[in-house]
Design a protein around this motif. Sequence first.
Motif, PDB file in Angstrom:
ATOM      1  N   PRO A  49       0.808  -1.239   0.000  1.00 37.71           N
ATOM      2  CA  PRO A  49       0.000   0.000   0.000  1.00 37.71           C
ATOM      3  C   PRO A  49       0.833   1.278   0.000  1.00 37.71           C
ATOM      4  CG  PRO A  49      -0.388  -1.294   2.013  1.00 37.71           C
ATOM      5  CD  PRO A  49       0.460  -2.132   1.122  1.00 37.71           C
ATOM      6  N   LYS A  50       2.026   1.229   0.564  1.00 40.90           N
ATOM      7  CA  LYS A  50       2.842   2.450   0.597  1.00 40.90           C
ATOM      8  C   LYS A  50       3.294   2.828  -0.819  1.00 40.90           C
ATOM      9  CE  LYS A  50       6.231   4.636   3.491  1.00 40.90           C
ATOM     10  NZ  LYS A  50       6.472   4.563   4.943  1.00 40.90           N
ATOM     11  N   ALA A  94       0.380   4.109  -2.825  1.00 41.01           N
ATOM     12  CA  ALA A  94       0.054   5.506  -2.493  1.00 41.01           C
ATOM     13  C   ALA A  94       1.091   6.454  -3.080  1.00 41.01           C
ATOM     14  CB  ALA A  94      -0.039   5.693  -0.982  1.00 41.01           C
ATOM     15  N   GLN A 131      -7.198  -3.611  -0.631  1.00 37.87           N
ATOM     16  CA  GLN A 131      -7.617  -3.354   0.745  1.00 37.87           C
ATOM     17  C   GLN A 131      -9.092  -3.688   0.979  1.00 37.87           C
ATOM     18  OE1 GLN A 131      -5.260  -2.680   2.982  1.00 37.87           O
ATOM     19  NE2 GLN A 131      -3.852  -2.805   1.233  1.00 37.87           N
ATOM     20  N   ILE A 171     -11.927  -2.600  -0.415  1.00 45.95           N
ATOM     21  CA  ILE A 171     -12.853  -1.467  -0.307  1.00 45.95           C
ATOM     22  C   ILE A 171     -13.742  -1.382  -1.541  1.00 45.95           C
ATOM     23  CG2 ILE A 171     -12.908   1.069  -0.401  1.00 45.95           C
ATOM     24  CD1 ILE A 171     -10.518   0.890   1.608  1.00 45.95           C
ATOM     25  N   ALA A 228     -17.979   3.592  -1.113  1.00 45.34           N
ATOM     26  CA  ALA A 228     -17.106   4.632  -0.545  1.00 45.34           C
ATOM     27  C   ALA A 228     -17.507   6.017  -1.048  1.00 45.34           C
ATOM     28  CB  ALA A 228     -15.647   4.332  -0.880  1.00 45.34           C
ATOM     29  N   LYS A 235     -19.001   8.937   1.318  1.00 42.91           N
ATOM     30  CA  LYS A 235     -18.243  10.188   1.444  1.00 42.91           C
ATOM     31  C   LYS A 235     -19.086  11.388   1.037  1.00 42.91           C
ATOM     32  CE  LYS A 235     -14.555  12.317   2.691  1.00 42.91           C
ATOM     33  NZ  LYS A 235     -14.567  13.613   2.073  1.00 42.91           N
ATOM     34  N   LEU A 270      -4.138  10.472   1.267  1.00 43.04           N
ATOM     35  CA  LEU A 270      -3.986   9.011   1.204  1.00 43.04           C
ATOM     36  C   LEU A 270      -2.559   8.617   1.585  1.00 43.04           C
ATOM     37  CD1 LEU A 270      -5.252   6.235   0.240  1.00 43.04           C
ATOM     38  CD2 LEU A 270      -4.097   6.681  -1.929  1.00 43.04           C
ATOM     39  N   THR A 290       0.120   6.321   5.076  1.00 41.09           N
ATOM     40  CA  THR A 290       1.226   5.353   5.012  1.00 41.09           C
ATOM     41  C   THR A 290       2.524   5.904   5.611  1.00 41.09           C
ATOM     42  OG1 THR A 290       2.220   5.994   2.871  1.00 41.09           O
ATOM     43  CG2 THR A 290       0.244   4.629   2.783  1.00 41.09           C
ATOM     44  N   LEU A 311       1.954  -1.379   8.640  1.00 37.53           N
ATOM     45  CA  LEU A 311       1.133  -0.510   7.800  1.00 37.53           C
ATOM     46  C   LEU A 311      -0.206  -1.173   7.490  1.00 37.53           C
ATOM     47  CD1 LEU A 311       0.489   1.882   5.979  1.00 37.53           C
ATOM     48  CD2 LEU A 311       1.953   0.882   4.216  1.00 37.53           C
ATOM     49  N   LEU A 312      -0.172  -2.447   7.180  1.00 38.36           N
ATOM     50  CA  LEU A 312      -1.426  -3.169   6.888  1.00 38.36           C
ATOM     51  C   LEU A 312      -2.374  -3.090   8.081  1.00 38.36           C
ATOM     52  CD1 LEU A 312      -0.101  -6.277   4.929  1.00 38.36           C
ATOM     53  CD2 LEU A 312      -1.313  -4.292   4.019  1.00 38.36           C
ATOM     54  N   HIS A 339      -2.352  -0.792  10.402  1.00 39.79           N
ATOM     55  CA  HIS A 339      -2.792   0.600  10.517  1.00 39.79           C
ATOM     56  C   HIS A 339      -3.939   0.897   9.545  1.00 39.79           C
ATOM     57  CE1 HIS A 339      -2.298   4.882  11.418  1.00 39.79           C
ATOM     58  NE2 HIS A 339      -2.295   5.127  10.118  1.00 39.79           N
ATOM     59  N   LEU A 340      -3.826   0.395   8.326  1.00 43.08           N
ATOM     60  CA  LEU A 340      -4.878   0.645   7.329  1.00 43.08           C
ATOM     61  C   LEU A 340      -6.174  -0.063   7.712  1.00 43.08           C
ATOM     62  CD1 LEU A 340      -2.908   0.509   3.952  1.00 43.08           C
ATOM     63  CD2 LEU A 340      -3.621   2.516   5.267  1.00 43.08           C
ATOM     64  N   HIS A 346      -7.773   2.076  10.195  1.00 40.13           N
ATOM     65  CA  HIS A 346      -8.243   3.336   9.615  1.00 40.13           C
ATOM     66  C   HIS A 346      -8.937   3.090   8.280  1.00 40.13           C
ATOM     67  CE1 HIS A 346      -5.271   4.642  12.572  1.00 40.13           C
ATOM     68  NE2 HIS A 346      -5.927   5.780  12.608  1.00 40.13           N
ATOM     69  N   ARG A 347      -9.668   1.992   8.216  1.00 41.37           N
ATOM     70  CA  ARG A 347     -10.310   1.566   6.981  1.00 41.37           C
ATOM     71  C   ARG A 347     -11.282   2.617   6.435  1.00 41.37           C
ATOM     72  NH1 ARG A 347     -11.333  -3.173   4.737  1.00 41.37           N
ATOM     73  NH2 ARG A 347     -13.271  -3.334   3.552  1.00 41.37           N
ATOM     74  N   GLU A 348     -12.028   3.244   7.315  1.00 38.27           N
ATOM     75  CA  GLU A 348     -13.007   4.224   6.835  1.00 38.27           C
ATOM     76  C   GLU A 348     -12.295   5.454   6.255  1.00 38.27           C
ATOM     77  OE1 GLU A 348     -16.127   5.102   9.625  1.00 38.27           O
ATOM     78  OE2 GLU A 348     -16.663   6.936   8.523  1.00 38.27           O
ATOM     79  N   LEU A 382      -9.337   5.442   4.936  1.00 39.46           N
ATOM     80  CA  LEU A 382      -8.782   4.991   3.655  1.00 39.46           C
ATOM     81  C   LEU A 382      -9.848   5.035   2.560  1.00 39.46           C
ATOM     82  CD1 LEU A 382      -6.565   3.578   1.947  1.00 39.46           C
ATOM     83  CD2 LEU A 382      -7.293   1.411   2.942  1.00 39.46           C
ATOM     84  N   ALA A 383     -11.038   4.518   2.880  1.00 37.13           N
ATOM     85  CA  ALA A 383     -12.139   4.529   1.905  1.00 37.13           C
ATOM     86  C   ALA A 383     -12.503   5.969   1.538  1.00 37.13           C
ATOM     87  CB  ALA A 383     -13.348   3.792   2.481  1.00 37.13           C
ATOM     88  N   ASP A 384     -12.523   6.851   2.541  1.00 32.01           N
ATOM     89  CA  ASP A 384     -12.848   8.261   2.287  1.00 32.01           C
ATOM     90  C   ASP A 384     -11.842   8.908   1.339  1.00 32.01           C
ATOM     91  OD1 ASP A 384     -15.051   8.151   3.903  1.00 32.01           O
ATOM     92  OD2 ASP A 384     -14.197   9.319   5.547  1.00 32.01           O
TER      93      ASP A 384
END
Lengths: 115, 115, 115, 115
Positions: free
Chosen positions: C26-27, C30, C81, C83, C88, C92, D40, D44, D52-53, D55-56, D59-61, D63-65
């Motif tokens: 993911p890093k 991004a 991930q 999603i 989403a 949002k 975004l 990261t 990181l995985l 953490h994501l 913070h899934r919402e 991330l989706a936002d």
Amino acid sequence: MATLKELTQLVLQFRDERDWAQFHNPKDIAVSLTLEAAELLELTQWRSGPELLEHLKKHREELADELADILGWVLVMAHDQGIDLGDAVRKKLKKNAAKYPVEKARGQAKKYTEL
Amino acid sequence: MATLKELTQLVLQFRDERDWAQFHNPKDIAVSLTLEAAELLELTQWRSGPELLEHLKKHREELADELADILGWVLVMAHDQGIDLGDAVRKKLKKNAAKYPVEKARGQAKKYTEL
Amino acid sequence: MATLKELTQLVLQFRDERDWAQFHNPKDIAVSLTLEAAELLELTQWRSGPELLEHLKKHREELADELADILGWVLVMAHDQGIDLGDAVRKKLKKNAAKYPVEKARGQAKKYTEL
Amino acid sequence: MATLKELTQLVLQFRDERDWAQFHNPKDIAVSLTLEAAELLELTQWRSGPELLEHLKKHREELADELADILGWVLVMAHDQGIDLGDAVRKKLKKNAAKYPVEKARGQAKKYTEL
């Protein structure tokens, strides 16, 4: 009068007091610098011309803070990777001068590939 | 030893020789700085750890060029908006010190909101 | 008519044929998305108003390419991930509607914190 | 199942209810997209690998936002500039396939210029 060396010492002292050098790999430094550049850019969002100048005057401290944050990361990255920023700026300006010779580039907002 | 003043004079001289001040509104400067930050970031794409350090060593001149480009825009923006970068860095470090007190932040890679 | 699912399958097929999922943490995704956003932004550098619209018309294919690259990374990140992008976007927009109620936000280019 | 057309209509409806099309010049849209990409990227910052995985996931919402915000600007820009995103993705994948032929690119995290 601030020298790069003096400012570098200040940011390194701040880092060392917090034992943060361990987190400062070049990738996360480049990420952090990009995020600070985005915060500067955000100050210009939805505004331009005189309205933007007015906005920046009102948010002068924020502007100074963002520039300081960006400069801080530039100093840290240069220090960690052993790069002399004074030399780097001088060398880059010479390269830019070759890409953008005065007689061709004068008064033109074009990329060198379009000159 | 490079001072900010000296480097600022170099980038302004480069600009004035090309009559480019007319294009340097703060929005396009912030955009340009962001683009240069992205070029620095690109040097770290798909790499991390020792492989990234190796890559940066091999692309040392490119790294120096990107840092010089970013610093150049910081100097131009600060000049045009009348901001003293030495002051700005010192003030911002004080703010950061208040947000990240040594006793709480030591050895922690967390945002101040999470400390 | 393109669905997100269909486009996601196309980008994943491209990735799988090259065995690239192994690099797609993911890093770096991004980072890559940010770099493509910067390439889009570069198309607007030093230009605004009618001159920018003209420039984008002339560089229409490049503009389409950059938007495609950005969208591609959005699809990859969302897939990896887990999603649902349709959900989403709908969620949002509801949040944004609460932050920017029509009666307050109408015709205002201000951040919700300033309304 | 979400189509690009359907999501585009949702974001345009949101915009039109607030009479915001007047602010949506391509430069500020590109700036806004870049700022969302940076948000975004911020998710990261200072983390990688399993941390990181984790953490994501937490913070899934968020991330989706962020993905929704980025996609929203892609849809707006494509709409305003008359670009069919489905076509754009298909065409760009063909170009990428030519730059990264399967036999050369398989299992390689290298730029096409280095293959």
